[in-house]
Enzyme design. Structure first.
Site, PDB file in Angstrom:
ATOM      1  N   ARG A 154      -8.637  -8.605  10.422  1.00 21.50           N
ATOM      2  CA  ARG A 154      -8.561  -9.539   9.291  1.00 21.50           C
ATOM      3  C   ARG A 154      -9.339 -10.816   9.596  1.00 21.50           C
ATOM      4  NH1 ARG A 154      -2.781  -8.348   8.574  1.00 21.50           N
ATOM      5  NH2 ARG A 154      -2.733  -6.530   7.203  1.00 21.50           N
ATOM      6  N   LYS A 180      -2.753   5.073   7.238  1.00 17.78           N
ATOM      7  CA  LYS A 180      -2.760   5.301   8.686  1.00 17.78           C
ATOM      8  C   LYS A 180      -2.390   6.749   8.989  1.00 17.78           C
ATOM      9  CE  LYS A 180      -1.310   0.658  10.196  1.00 17.78           C
ATOM     10  NZ  LYS A 180      -1.125  -0.028   8.891  1.00 17.78           N
ATOM     11  N   ASP A 218      -6.372   3.692  11.005  1.00 20.99           N
ATOM     12  CA  ASP A 218      -6.234   3.231   9.628  1.00 20.99           C
ATOM     13  C   ASP A 218      -7.541   3.640   8.955  1.00 20.99           C
ATOM     14  OD1 ASP A 218      -5.050   1.949   7.453  1.00 20.99           O
ATOM     15  OD2 ASP A 218      -4.264   0.363   8.756  1.00 20.99           O
ATOM     16  N   ARG A 259       7.273   0.114   1.830  1.00 15.71           N
ATOM     17  CA  ARG A 259       7.149  -1.069   2.685  1.00 15.71           C
ATOM     18  C   ARG A 259       5.981  -1.941   2.227  1.00 15.71           C
ATOM     19  NH1 ARG A 259       5.296   3.617   4.735  1.00 15.71           N
ATOM     20  NH2 ARG A 259       3.798   3.720   6.456  1.00 15.71           N
ATOM     21  N   ASP A 281     -10.345  -1.131  14.008  1.00 13.03           N
ATOM     22  CA  ASP A 281     -10.823  -1.211  12.626  1.00 13.03           C
ATOM     23  C   ASP A 281     -12.165  -1.916  12.656  1.00 13.03           C
ATOM     24  OD1 ASP A 281      -8.479  -0.057  11.470  1.00 13.03           O
ATOM     25  OD2 ASP A 281      -7.444  -1.955  11.782  1.00 13.03           O
ATOM     26  N   CYS A 334     -10.288  -8.988  15.693  1.00 11.53           N
ATOM     27  CA  CYS A 334      -9.289  -8.929  14.615  1.00 11.53           C
ATOM     28  C   CYS A 334      -9.841  -8.265  13.348  1.00 11.53           C
ATOM     29  CB  CYS A 334      -8.838 -10.341  14.273  1.00 11.53           C
ATOM     30  SG  CYS A 334      -7.710 -10.400  12.869  1.00 11.53           S
ATOM     31  N   ARG A 370       0.820  -1.208   0.000  1.00 10.20           N
ATOM     32  CA  ARG A 370       0.000   0.000   0.000  1.00 10.20           C
ATOM     33  C   ARG A 370       0.858   1.263   0.000  1.00 10.20           C
ATOM     34  NH1 ARG A 370      -3.940   1.783   4.753  1.00 10.20           N
ATOM     35  NH2 ARG A 370      -3.499  -0.322   5.462  1.00 10.20           N
ATOM     36  N   TYR A 371       1.958   1.209   0.760  1.00  6.50           N
ATOM     37  CA  TYR A 371       2.881   2.350   0.821  1.00  6.50           C
ATOM     38  C   TYR A 371       4.114   1.973   0.008  1.00  6.50           C
ATOM     39  CZ  TYR A 371       0.077   3.214   5.022  1.00  6.50           C
ATOM     40  OH  TYR A 371      -0.945   3.407   5.895  1.00  6.50           O
ATOM     41  N   CYS A 406      -8.060 -13.260  18.089  1.00  4.63           N
ATOM     42  CA  CYS A 406      -8.604 -12.123  18.812  1.00  4.63           C
ATOM     43  C   CYS A 406     -10.006 -11.848  18.275  1.00  4.63           C
ATOM     44  CB  CYS A 406      -7.703 -10.917  18.605  1.00  4.63           C
ATOM     45  SG  CYS A 406      -5.956 -11.367  18.822  1.00  4.63           S
ATOM     46  N   CYS A 418      -3.033 -18.264  13.240  1.00  3.42           N
ATOM     47  CA  CYS A 418      -2.536 -17.567  14.431  1.00  3.42           C
ATOM     48  C   CYS A 418      -2.488 -18.545  15.607  1.00  3.42           C
ATOM     49  CB  CYS A 418      -3.475 -16.418  14.816  1.00  3.42           C
ATOM     50  SG  CYS A 418      -3.645 -15.172  13.533  1.00  3.42           S
TER      51      CYS A 418
HETATM   52  C1  LIG Z   1      -0.089  -0.797   8.751  1.00  3.34           C
HETATM   53  C2  LIG Z   1       0.487  -1.101   7.465  1.00  3.34           C
HETATM   54  C3  LIG Z   1       1.858  -0.905   7.219  1.00  3.34           C
HETATM   55  C4  LIG Z   1       2.809  -0.406   8.276  1.00  3.34           C
HETATM   56  O1  LIG Z   1       2.581   0.935   8.566  1.00  3.34           O
HETATM   57  P1  LIG Z   1       3.556   1.680   9.598  1.00  3.34           P
HETATM   58  O2  LIG Z   1       2.908   3.016   9.785  1.00  3.34           O
HETATM   59  O3  LIG Z   1       4.900   1.755   8.940  1.00  3.34           O
HETATM   60  O4  LIG Z   1       3.609   0.867  10.855  1.00  3.34           O
HETATM   61  C5  LIG Z   1       2.333  -1.180   5.967  1.00  3.34           C
HETATM   62  N1  LIG Z   1       1.535  -1.646   4.993  1.00  3.34           N
HETATM   63  C6  LIG Z   1       0.219  -1.845   5.191  1.00  3.34           C
HETATM   64  C7  LIG Z   1      -0.620  -2.353   4.078  1.00  3.34           C
HETATM   65  C8  LIG Z   1      -0.347  -1.586   6.433  1.00  3.34           C
HETATM   66  O5  LIG Z   1      -1.657  -1.801   6.633  1.00  3.34           O
HETATM   67  S1  SF4 Z   2      -5.198  -9.618  15.669  1.00  9.42           S
HETATM   68 FE1  SF4 Z   2      -5.872 -11.110  14.101  1.00  9.42          FE
HETATM   69  S2  SF4 Z   2      -4.019 -11.620  12.969  1.00  9.42           S
HETATM   70 FE2  SF4 Z   2      -3.355 -10.721  14.916  1.00  9.42          FE
HETATM   71  S3  SF4 Z   2      -3.095 -12.455  16.344  1.00  9.42           S
HETATM   72 FE3  SF4 Z   2      -5.165 -11.664  16.630  1.00  9.42          FE
HETATM   73  S4  SF4 Z   2      -6.418 -12.935  15.273  1.00  9.42           S
HETATM   74 FE4  SF4 Z   2      -4.297 -13.194  14.579  1.00  9.42          FE
END
Ligand SMILES: *Cc1c(COP(=O)(O)O)cnc(C)c1O
Ligand code: SF4
Length: 363
Positions: free
Chosen positions: A129, A333, A326, A111, A289, A127, A107-108, A124, A120
């Site tokens: 995701r 973010k 986010d 990174r 989120d 979560c 996305r960025y 959680c 996992c």
């Molecule tokens: C959160 C996230 C990151 C990391 O973001 P930082 O601000 O550097 O911690 C990188 N890529 C994606 C897709 C993310 O959701």
């Molecule tokens: S937040 Fe989601 S991805 Fe992270 S440990 Fe918990 S269940 Fe797994």
């Protein structure tokens, strides 16, 4: 503090649940009295949709009379998870739109996320995701991993690779070492980051084989540990952190602001002090989120800002994370902490940690 539990009760629980076994069904929870047997049918509806896992380490924490509730809310399934509200979306931060190949989210520019497994140690209940993690979603196979690594190899802008998922630290030491060695060999990747819940959810997994893998890289490894309450920093978890630090891994803390778990300045102060005392630098305090079925965890941003403001001045700057949102949909973010400046370039006012306002010289 985390050791104050009723040791007899814990031992019995372990016996009933058979020691060393991760609990994966509401029926198992009912058998040891963690949920009512009359609730099992309803909870099974939840866990067929969203995976559940409670490690022996977390089970021990759940049995503690004082902090048990903050742990239970994070891990025990609840029928509230079946309630979807209109502002919730299954991919709340727009991961799918930024996934060039399976297992990579970019996305960025500088990174990218690499997700070698969607499994996992624990699941959680909040979560973000949750619609994409669990034993059913598995791990990248060799060919998929190679495609993901090739994408990174062919993207010179990627300066940092963030291993996440799922939880990368549940992989075998051998699999993790293959991945880390491949990343180590990519010249434009300067640094690696791992996001994990394992040090606090299954600290015994931070064993010598894993430490050897982490210590073998030439590039710095930063580990962001997901932890939401000081009670999670048990002696075993703190010892795992110490082993990681001695292996050259820098530790950062990631927390989610959660109603009924940590939406309180006193609780967060204890969490962030506990992190720093364990060698973990608090990095982000995430606004929740809005994934489906998580509305019972939501804390309004205005309340979050008030809590964060309460910590400023009282708590070491080292122990203050950035309060972060986010933006729903995938715009990125951004920090959403309280502001201290008001006015304009000609007449600026600044608020101090006690709430008093001061004029700043213009210009
Ligand atoms: C959160 C996230 C990151 C990391 O973001 P930082 O601000 O550097 O911690 C990188 N890529 C994606 C897709 C993310 O959701
Ligand atoms: S937040 Fe989601 S991805 Fe992270 S440990 Fe918990 S269940 Fe797994």
């Amino acid at each position: 503090m985390p050791q104050k539990g009723n040791r007899t009760a814990i031992k019995q629980t372990h016996m009933n649940a058979s020691p060393g076994q991760t609990l994966r069904t509401p029926r198992q929870l009912a058998r040891i009295g963690l949920v009512k047997s009359t609730d099992v049918a309803g909870l099974e509806q939840v866990t067929t949709r969203y995976a559940m896992a409670i490690t022996p380490h977390v089970l021990e924490l759940l049995r503690q009379p004082e902090e048990g509730n903050a742990i239970a809310r994070q891990y025990l399934p609840s029928v509230h998870e079946l309630i979807a509200t209109p502002n919730e979306i299954s991919d709340p931060i727009g991961d799918a739109a930024h996934s060039p190949v399976k297992g990579v989210i970019h996305r960025y520019p500088d990174r990218a996320l690499l997700m070698p497994t969607q499994v996992c140690a624990v699941y959680c209940r909040f979560c973000f995701r949750r619609e994409a993690v669990g034993p059913d979603y598995g791990a990248l196979n060799d060919a998929e991993l190679e495609t993901a690594l090739n994408y990174i190899r062919q993207s010179p802008a990627i300066w940092e690779v963030i291993l996440t998922g799922g939880d990368p630290l549940i992989l075998s030491a051998r699999r993790l070492s293959e991945i880390i060695a491949a990343l180590d060999d990519i010249p434009h990747v300067a640094t690696l980051r791992i996001h994990s819940r394992v040090p606090v959810a299954a600290p015994e997994r931070i064993d010598q084989a894993l430490l050897d893998v982490l210590a073998a890289t030439h590039k710095p490894i930063n580990l962001a540990i997901h932890c939401n309450h000081a009670a999670e920093l048990t002696p075993a978890a703190v010892a795992a952190c110490q082993r990681l630090r001695k292996s050259g891994v820098a530790l950062f803390g990631q927390s989610v602001l959660l109603k009924g778990v940590n939406d309180d300045a006193v609780i967060l102060e204890a969490l962030f002090r506990g992190m720093v005392a364990a060698g973990i630098k608090p990095y982000y305090l995430h606004q929740l989120d809005r994934a489906p079925g998580t509305s019972h965890f939501a804390v309004p941003i205005s309340r979050g800002q008030e809590i964060v403001k309460n910590l400023r001045g009282k708590l070491s700057g080292l122990a203050q994370p950035t309060y972060i949102l986010d933006i729903p949909g995938g715009a990125g973010k951004v920090p959403i902490g309280p502001g201290y400046l008001s006015g304009d370039d000609n007449y600026l006012m600044v608020e101090d940690p006690h709430g008093a306002k001061h004029a700043l010289p213009a210009g």
